[in-house]
Design a protein around this motif. Structure first.
Motif, PDB file in Angstrom:
ATOM      1  N   LEU A  68      43.398  24.988  29.925  1.00 39.99           N
ATOM      2  CA  LEU A  68      42.534  25.933  30.466  1.00 39.99           C
ATOM      3  C   LEU A  68      41.095  25.866  29.611  1.00 39.99           C
ATOM      4  CD1 LEU A  68      44.941  29.026  31.009  1.00 39.99           C
ATOM      5  CD2 LEU A  68      43.658  27.699  32.748  1.00 39.99           C
ATOM      6  N   MET A  69      41.299  25.479  28.079  1.00 38.83           N
ATOM      7  CA  MET A  69      40.242  25.427  27.368  1.00 38.83           C
ATOM      8  C   MET A  69      39.303  24.167  27.892  1.00 38.83           C
ATOM      9  SD  MET A  69      41.705  26.567  23.776  1.00 38.83           S
ATOM     10  CE  MET A  69      39.953  26.288  22.914  1.00 38.83           C
ATOM     11  N   LEU A  70      39.965  23.222  28.086  1.00 39.08           N
ATOM     12  CA  LEU A  70      39.322  21.835  28.478  1.00 39.08           C
ATOM     13  C   LEU A  70      38.665  22.097  29.923  1.00 39.08           C
ATOM     14  CD1 LEU A  70      41.763  19.124  27.199  1.00 39.08           C
ATOM     15  CD2 LEU A  70      39.622  19.602  26.390  1.00 39.08           C
ATOM     16  N   ASP A  71      39.410  22.809  30.846  1.00 38.63           N
ATOM     17  CA  ASP A  71      38.719  23.184  31.995  1.00 38.63           C
ATOM     18  C   ASP A  71      37.669  24.029  32.046  1.00 38.63           C
ATOM     19  OD1 ASP A  71      40.655  21.576  33.266  1.00 38.63           O
ATOM     20  OD2 ASP A  71      42.046  23.341  34.079  1.00 38.63           O
ATOM     21  N   ASP A  72      37.588  25.050  31.158  1.00 38.66           N
ATOM     22  CA  ASP A  72      36.539  25.794  30.951  1.00 38.66           C
ATOM     23  C   ASP A  72      35.345  25.126  30.518  1.00 38.66           C
ATOM     24  OD1 ASP A  72      35.573  28.961  30.928  1.00 38.66           O
ATOM     25  OD2 ASP A  72      35.392  28.236  28.780  1.00 38.66           O
ATOM     26  N   ILE A  73      35.568  24.281  29.331  1.00 37.09           N
ATOM     27  CA  ILE A  73      34.536  23.583  28.736  1.00 37.09           C
ATOM     28  C   ILE A  73      33.719  22.673  29.982  1.00 37.09           C
ATOM     29  CG2 ILE A  73      33.991  21.590  27.233  1.00 37.09           C
ATOM     30  CD1 ILE A  73      36.215  22.760  25.344  1.00 37.09           C
ATOM     31  N   SER A  74      34.604  21.803  30.670  1.00 36.60           N
ATOM     32  CA  SER A  74      34.289  21.129  31.670  1.00 36.60           C
ATOM     33  C   SER A  74      33.038  22.046  32.747  1.00 36.60           C
ATOM     34  CB  SER A  74      35.377  20.564  32.587  1.00 36.60           C
ATOM     35  OG  SER A  74      34.834  19.614  33.522  1.00 36.60           O
ATOM     36  N   ALA A  75      33.737  23.252  33.064  1.00 40.39           N
ATOM     37  CA  ALA A  75      32.729  23.963  33.986  1.00 40.39           C
ATOM     38  C   ALA A  75      31.605  24.379  33.311  1.00 40.39           C
ATOM     39  CB  ALA A  75      33.721  25.306  34.433  1.00 40.39           C
TER      40      ALA A  75
END
Length: 296
Positions: free
Chosen positions: A73-80
């Motif tokens: 979720l953190m990686l998805d958040d950073i990507s967004a």
């Protein structure tokens, strides 16, 4: 260790088989197997034990699971954050529902705004959903609660009130309401013990020292409705979930004030991350459009 390995591990942990994990992620089973093996090599321990029905998580896997989901979720958040605004191009979100009628407008808007995020939806009663959230098996639950749970992040969506369901041939069909004292002697069709609707109803009866033991216990709201429509007995339902079946009519119990709230429930550590945060924001917006009252 890479993101593909983490996603493969998380999918197998949630789906309990390599084939189901592959289907959920849209990749081959051999790719899932290789990713999990590479992750096991990287962490230096075995993560799954194969059984006749699928796989079981080892103690190390159970310890790793919440950390992996938070990392994804953190990686998805950073990507967004680094892309166009806060849009989510890809991702996976596991959601549990006990009230589809409340959840569907939220799901419709989320899929329209974030079509690249794959949704996995499970149906269960509120008690089971909270357990799944606590076990990191789902990211979000939309569950019926009397009040927010302090061990989770709980966002109020809409108020729910318990009503009685009757069929067209029932003597109460033309009535707008009944009194609690009218209920004993009726044949009650209800959900399993983990159902919050049943819990609320039985608690209200107990407060008035009334008894109405179940005549028939069924495992879903839809099954209860079908049994009531067939004339098996009366049922209980939350007002946001009564639906539009012409064979059924919902009536109030005039001296019951049995209310609860529908809440979006997440783990506190993931509430503000990636697809969980995006879904929560949409749920809040949809809830405000309904202008709900908070439960008493």
């Amino acid at each position: 260790m890479n993101l593909a390995q983490l996603r493969a591990f998380h999918a197998v942990a949630n789906h309990a088989t390599f084939s189901a994990a592959a289907q959920a992620l849209g990749v081959s089973q051999s790719a899932i197997t290789q990713h999990v093996k590479s992750l096991e090599d990287a962490v230096g321990t075995r993560l799954f034990l194969r059984t006749a029905s699928g796989v079981e998580l080892t103690a190390d896997a159970l310890d790793l699971l919440p950390k992996v989901r938070q990392a994804i979720l953190m990686l998805d958040d950073i990507s967004a954050r680094m892309s166009d605004g806060r849009s989510l191009a890809t991702g996976h979100l596991a959601i549990g529902l006990c009230a589809p009628y409340v959840a569907m407008p939220i799901l419709e808007r989320f899929t329209a705004e974030h079509p690249g995020v794959q949704l996995e939806v499970r149906l269960a009663n509120s008690k089971s959903l909270l357990e799944l959230v606590a076990q990191h098996r789902i990211d979000i639950a939309i569950a019926t609660l009397r009040e927010p749970r302090p061990d989770f992040a709980c966002d109020f969506l809409v108020k729910q009130r318990v009503e009685i369901l009757v069929h067209a041939g029932h003597p109460w069909w033309d009535r707008l309401q009944v009194e609690a004292r009218d209920l004993p002697g009726q044949r009650l069709v209800t959900r399993e013990p983990g159902s919050m609707t049943r819990h609320l109803f039985e608690a209200a009866l107990a407060e008035r020292k009334l008894e109405l033991p179940p005549h028939l216990v069924l495992g879903s709201r839809e099954a209860v409705k079908e049994a009531v429509a067939a004339g098996v007995g009366i049922g209980i339902v939350l007002d946001q979930e009564r639906g539009f079946d012409p064979r059924l009519r919902a009536i109030a119990v005039s001296d019951f004030d049995v209310v609860a709230g529908e809440y979006l429930v997440t783990r506190r550590e993931t509430r503000s991350l990636g697809s969980v945060a995006a879904f929560s924001a949409i749920a809040s917006a949809v809830g405000k459009e309904k202008v709900p009252d908070r439960p008493a």
